[in-house]
Design a protein around this motif. Sequence first.
Motif, PDB file in Angstrom:
ATOM      1  N   GLU A 108       0.848  -1.064   0.210  1.00 40.55           N
ATOM      2  CA  GLU A 108      -0.254   0.011  -0.033  1.00 40.55           C
ATOM      3  C   GLU A 108       0.706   1.324  -0.083  1.00 40.55           C
ATOM      4  N   HIS A 109       2.248   0.994  -0.109  1.00 33.75           N
ATOM      5  CA  HIS A 109       2.929   2.337   0.072  1.00 33.75           C
ATOM      6  C   HIS A 109       4.080   1.989  -1.389  1.00 33.75           C
ATOM      7  N   ILE A 110       3.780   2.116  -2.290  1.00 37.65           N
ATOM      8  CA  ILE A 110       4.540   2.025  -3.591  1.00 37.65           C
ATOM      9  C   ILE A 110       4.603   3.446  -4.307  1.00 37.65           C
ATOM     10  N   GLY A 111       5.826   3.886  -4.692  1.00 38.47           N
ATOM     11  CA  GLY A 111       5.622   5.361  -5.324  1.00 38.47           C
ATOM     12  C   GLY A 111       6.526   4.882  -6.591  1.00 38.47           C
ATOM     13  N   VAL A 112       6.643   5.860  -7.559  1.00 37.11           N
ATOM     14  CA  VAL A 112       7.362   6.093  -8.765  1.00 37.11           C
ATOM     15  C   VAL A 112       8.324   7.044  -8.893  1.00 37.11           C
ATOM     16  N   LEU A 113       9.448   6.749  -9.597  1.00 39.19           N
ATOM     17  CA  LEU A 113      10.242   7.852 -10.004  1.00 39.19           C
ATOM     18  C   LEU A 113      11.026   7.869 -11.338  1.00 39.19           C
ATOM     19  N   GLY A 114      11.042   8.756 -12.069  1.00 36.68           N
ATOM     20  CA  GLY A 114      11.718   8.461 -13.353  1.00 36.68           C
ATOM     21  C   GLY A 114      12.674   9.665 -13.900  1.00 36.68           C
ATOM     22  N   ALA A 125       2.338   6.502 -16.011  1.00 35.83           N
ATOM     23  CA  ALA A 125       2.131   5.087 -15.227  1.00 35.83           C
ATOM     24  C   ALA A 125       1.259   5.308 -14.013  1.00 35.83           C
ATOM     25  N   ALA A 126       1.650   6.629 -13.255  1.00 36.71           N
ATOM     26  CA  ALA A 126       1.131   6.935 -11.997  1.00 36.71           C
ATOM     27  C   ALA A 126      -0.410   7.176 -12.342  1.00 36.71           C
ATOM     28  N   MET A 127      -0.637   7.863 -13.485  1.00 36.99           N
ATOM     29  CA  MET A 127      -1.919   8.231 -13.959  1.00 36.99           C
ATOM     30  C   MET A 127      -2.910   7.015 -14.263  1.00 36.99           C
ATOM     31  N   THR A 128      -2.175   6.071 -14.770  1.00 35.27           N
ATOM     32  CA  THR A 128      -2.994   4.984 -15.151  1.00 35.27           C
ATOM     33  C   THR A 128      -2.911   3.632 -14.352  1.00 35.27           C
ATOM     34  N   ASP A 129      -1.990   3.418 -13.241  1.00 32.42           N
ATOM     35  CA  ASP A 129      -1.904   2.665 -12.032  1.00 32.42           C
ATOM     36  C   ASP A 129      -1.872   3.079 -10.759  1.00 32.42           C
ATOM     37  N   TYR A 130      -3.136   2.797 -10.171  1.00 35.82           N
ATOM     38  CA  TYR A 130      -3.312   3.531  -8.998  1.00 35.82           C
ATOM     39  C   TYR A 130      -2.537   2.970  -7.925  1.00 35.82           C
ATOM     40  N   ARG A 131      -1.968   1.527  -8.024  1.00 33.45           N
ATOM     41  CA  ARG A 131      -1.147   1.076  -7.191  1.00 33.45           C
ATOM     42  C   ARG A 131      -0.072   2.157  -6.828  1.00 33.45           C
ATOM     43  N   PHE A 132       0.289   3.013  -7.633  1.00 31.52           N
ATOM     44  CA  PHE A 132       1.541   4.103  -7.267  1.00 31.52           C
ATOM     45  C   PHE A 132       0.637   5.134  -6.426  1.00 31.52           C
ATOM     46  N   LYS A 133       1.301   5.473  -5.261  1.00 31.23           N
ATOM     47  CA  LYS A 133       0.561   6.440  -4.381  1.00 31.23           C
ATOM     48  C   LYS A 133       1.165   7.889  -4.437  1.00 31.23           C
ATOM     49  N   CYS A 134       2.110   7.645  -5.160  1.00 29.98           N
ATOM     50  CA  CYS A 134       3.079   9.272  -5.464  1.00 29.98           C
ATOM     51  C   CYS A 134       3.677   9.154  -6.757  1.00 29.98           C
ATOM     52  N   CYS A 135       4.244  10.262  -7.167  1.00 30.63           N
ATOM     53  CA  CYS A 135       5.178  10.206  -8.464  1.00 30.63           C
ATOM     54  C   CYS A 135       6.315  11.309  -8.513  1.00 30.63           C
ATOM     55  N   VAL A 136       7.267  10.971  -8.723  1.00 27.46           N
ATOM     56  CA  VAL A 136       8.301  12.029  -9.018  1.00 27.46           C
ATOM     57  C   VAL A 136       8.886  11.804 -10.384  1.00 27.46           C
ATOM     58  N   GLY A 137       9.107  12.939 -11.121  1.00 29.23           N
ATOM     59  CA  GLY A 137       9.822  13.100 -12.508  1.00 29.23           C
ATOM     60  C   GLY A 137      11.114  14.099 -12.291  1.00 29.23           C
ATOM     61  N   ILE A 138      11.977  13.292 -12.403  1.00 26.74           N
ATOM     62  CA  ILE A 138      13.344  14.194 -12.532  1.00 26.74           C
ATOM     63  C   ILE A 138      13.741  14.608 -14.010  1.00 26.74           C
ATOM     64  N   THR A 139      13.595  15.744 -14.079  1.00 22.36           N
ATOM     65  CA  THR A 139      13.825  16.294 -15.539  1.00 22.36           C
ATOM     66  C   THR A 139      12.910  15.609 -16.682  1.00 22.36           C
ATOM     67  N   PRO A 140      11.677  15.722 -16.407  1.00 19.71           N
ATOM     68  CA  PRO A 140      10.854  14.621 -17.145  1.00 19.71           C
ATOM     69  C   PRO A 140      10.784  15.275 -18.452  1.00 19.71           C
ATOM     70  N   VAL A 141      10.629  14.274 -19.486  1.00 23.11           N
ATOM     71  CA  VAL A 141      10.471  14.542 -20.857  1.00 23.11           C
ATOM     72  C   VAL A 141       9.286  13.580 -21.488  1.00 23.11           C
TER      73      VAL A 141
END
Length: 315
Positions: A108-114, A125-141
């Motif tokens: 219940e506590h999985i995040g994503v960073l790219g 991915a965070a928009m379409t898989d709600y198992r991700f609870k938060c999202c970080v984009g580092i200089t996202p393209v």
Amino acid sequence: MSTIKAVNIPNIAWDTAANVHFPPNFDENKKYPAIVSAHPIGSCKEQTSGNIYGKSMADAGFVVVAFDASFQGASGGEPRFIENPEFRVSDFRFVVDYIQTLPYVDAEHIGVLGICGGGGYAINAAMTDYRFKCCVGITPVNFGRLSREAFGNFDPAASLEKMAKQRTLEAQGAERLVLNLLPSTVEEAKKSTTDIDVIEATEYYKTRRGQEPNGCTSGLFSFNSAALGWDAFNHAEVLMTRPLMAVVGDKPGGFGAYRDAQEIHGRAGSQEKHIVVLPGISHYMLYDKPEAVKPALDQVLPFLKKHLGERENVF
């Protein structure tokens, strides 16, 4: 110091190669929040997504899974060097399928960073898989936008015509056209362009600074058509409900991370969203330069701990 375990994760019809980064003093009898870490376009898990951000997040107490995209790196899938956003986003889901079964991961506590293109994919991915609870984009393209613009010479229809003809030739037995996305040397890059992103990308990927055997910066031209019709931020106003952080430098380059970070920050429907703009920092400095990575992590790590849990038995 964190430790690393190589694993193979079942995908559609092949395996995804990944490295699991464990926190210091890891105890398999405890539950840890987890983060999926995604590499840039043409990169691999041994570069910035693993050896910089993966390691740093693990050192901060998270179980981190840095993975190679399908058709790339040590992951399976044929033909090689496909950069298809639909598969790239699908990879995240298979990684979550795997890690949420691990007894030491709090599902219940999985995040994503790219990072870079991986940042755009992570957001989608965070928009379409709600198992991700938060999202970080580092200089996202947003790789779709980049494919239509700089990578497609701002003429996407002409690019699609060429891709169609090339794929027909390959289906009839011609050799596959694999493009190297960067010049071979920094000197060549400086002769061919003044764009800071191209020059600094070459300096990262083509020198000892960031070079890895699987970080080959190659793309299969004929299979790139899906990218031109894709948008990382499609329906972000409605579908992006997770807390979001985008980190970018204020020195824009041709790959467009500065504008993409601003766009997703503006469009995201997230109730909590942050954009961190670091002064004097460029896109590729955020891959591994301490003067860029440290201030980025000073914002990212508290954000992740806030949304993935700062429980007594972990931090």
